[in-house]
Design a protein around this motif. Structure first.
Motif, mmCIF file in Angstrom:
data_model
loop_
_atom_site.group_PDB
_atom_site.id
_atom_site.type_symbol
_atom_site.label_atom_id
_atom_site.label_comp_id
_atom_site.label_asym_id
_atom_site.label_seq_id
_atom_site.Cartn_x
_atom_site.Cartn_y
_atom_site.Cartn_z
ATOM 1 N N THR A 77 9.607 2.003 11.379
ATOM 2 C CA THR A 77 10.622 1.703 10.378
ATOM 3 C C THR A 77 10.069 0.689 9.392
ATOM 4 O OG1 THR A 77 11.583 0.003 11.801
ATOM 5 C CG2 THR A 77 12.557 2.192 11.925
ATOM 6 N N GLY A 78 10.490 0.818 8.146
ATOM 7 C CA GLY A 78 10.026 -0.084 7.099
ATOM 8 C C GLY A 78 8.878 0.509 6.316
ATOM 9 N N ASP A 79 8.452 -0.240 5.305
ATOM 10 C CA ASP A 79 7.348 0.231 4.465
ATOM 11 C C ASP A 79 6.009 0.038 5.177
ATOM 12 O OD1 ASP A 79 6.044 -2.444 3.558
ATOM 13 O OD2 ASP A 79 8.178 -2.752 3.153
ATOM 14 N N ARG A 80 4.961 0.650 4.647
ATOM 15 C CA ARG A 80 3.639 0.630 5.282
ATOM 16 C C ARG A 80 3.100 -0.795 5.445
ATOM 17 N NH1 ARG A 80 0.547 4.990 5.764
ATOM 18 N NH2 ARG A 80 -1.358 3.999 5.028
ATOM 19 N N ILE A 81 3.319 -1.634 4.450
ATOM 20 C CA ILE A 81 2.814 -3.009 4.533
ATOM 21 C C ILE A 81 3.506 -3.756 5.667
ATOM 22 C CG2 ILE A 81 2.793 -5.233 3.326
ATOM 23 C CD1 ILE A 81 2.150 -3.640 0.755
ATOM 24 N N SER A 82 4.807 -3.680 5.727
ATOM 25 C CA SER A 82 5.555 -4.353 6.799
ATOM 26 C C SER A 82 5.169 -3.814 8.165
ATOM 27 C CB SER A 82 7.062 -4.182 6.594
ATOM 28 O OG SER A 82 7.467 -4.779 5.398
ATOM 29 N N ARG A 83 5.027 -2.498 8.262
ATOM 30 C CA ARG A 83 4.653 -1.892 9.553
ATOM 31 C C ARG A 83 3.278 -2.354 10.000
ATOM 32 N NH1 ARG A 83 6.100 3.755 7.537
ATOM 33 N NH2 ARG A 83 3.870 3.955 7.800
ATOM 34 N N ARG A 85 1.647 -5.106 9.096
ATOM 35 C CA ARG A 85 1.729 -6.544 9.429
ATOM 36 C C ARG A 85 2.329 -6.739 10.816
ATOM 37 N NH1 ARG A 85 3.098 -9.252 3.933
ATOM 38 N NH2 ARG A 85 1.104 -10.292 3.662
ATOM 39 N N ASP A 86 3.436 -6.058 11.077
ATOM 40 C CA ASP A 86 4.092 -6.169 12.381
ATOM 41 C C ASP A 86 3.174 -5.683 13.503
ATOM 42 O OD1 ASP A 86 6.340 -7.166 11.082
ATOM 43 O OD2 ASP A 86 7.473 -5.286 11.238
ATOM 44 N N ALA A 105 -4.224 -5.180 7.893
ATOM 45 C CA ALA A 105 -3.457 -6.366 8.241
ATOM 46 C C ALA A 105 -4.097 -7.065 9.431
ATOM 47 C CB ALA A 105 -2.015 -5.986 8.582
#
Length: 184
Positions: A77-83, A85-86, A105
């Protein structure tokens, strides 16, 4: 083989097959403390049990999933950058989420996005070339984040240089002139 001190970095995944033997090889490679790249079958071998992998990974590890492999290990879930990073924070490893705009990341929060990828790089074996570039850079002394960034950029440039209909072999053959131009 892995205990040989001349082997300064390890790549596990491409062509290894999915299963317990590949899981064991990945964990053994990480356990040696050498820079390690995990790709393809190594990542898929931990589907359904990613915590076993994350308990072993560290800052000298680079995970190189495409979106399908990523979904087997991480939240999508979320955009590629957030995913990405997480995923890096969760795994403790650098994550190179491959795609036309690859995201790299690091667990410490560093992030880079390449924008030079081409759709033709989504063909069989090209991700294996990217993983090979990364492990070569890590063997030469780059840390996982810098190697992931450089490998993603070099991979994209090789794809652009080859053009439509490229194969994994084409990428390997076009890399030397790209590296020569960078050195000049």
């Amino acid at each position: 083989l892995l205990s040989d001190p001349r082997k300064t970095a390890v790549l596990v995944g491409p062509g290894n097959g999915v299963g317990a033997a590949t899981r064991a090889a990945a964990l053994a490679a990480i356990g040696l403390g050498k820079p390690t790249v995990l790709d393809a079958d190594a990542l898929t071998s931990f589907a359904g049990a990613p915590e076993a992998l994350f308990a072993a990974t560290n800052e000298s590890c680079l995970l190189t999933p495409h979106d399908g492999e990523f979904a087997r290990l991480f939240d999508v879930t979320g955009d590629r950058i957030s995913r990405a990073r997480d995923a890096a924070a969760r795994s403790g490893a650098t994550v190179l989420l491959k795609g036309p705009e690859s995201v790299v990341a690091a667990p410490d929060g560093r992030l880079a996005v390449t924008v030079n990828g081409v759709p033709d790089l989504a063909s069989a074996g090209t991700g294996d070339v990217l993983a090979g570039i990364a492990v070569g850079l890590m063997a030469a002394g780059m840390d996982a984040f810098d190697a992931g960034c450089a490998a993603a950029w070099l991979h994209g440039e090789a794809g652009r240089a080859c053009g439509a209909g490229l194969s994994a072999e084409d990428l390997a053959n076009i890399l030397p002139p790209i590296l020569k131009a960078l050195r000049a």
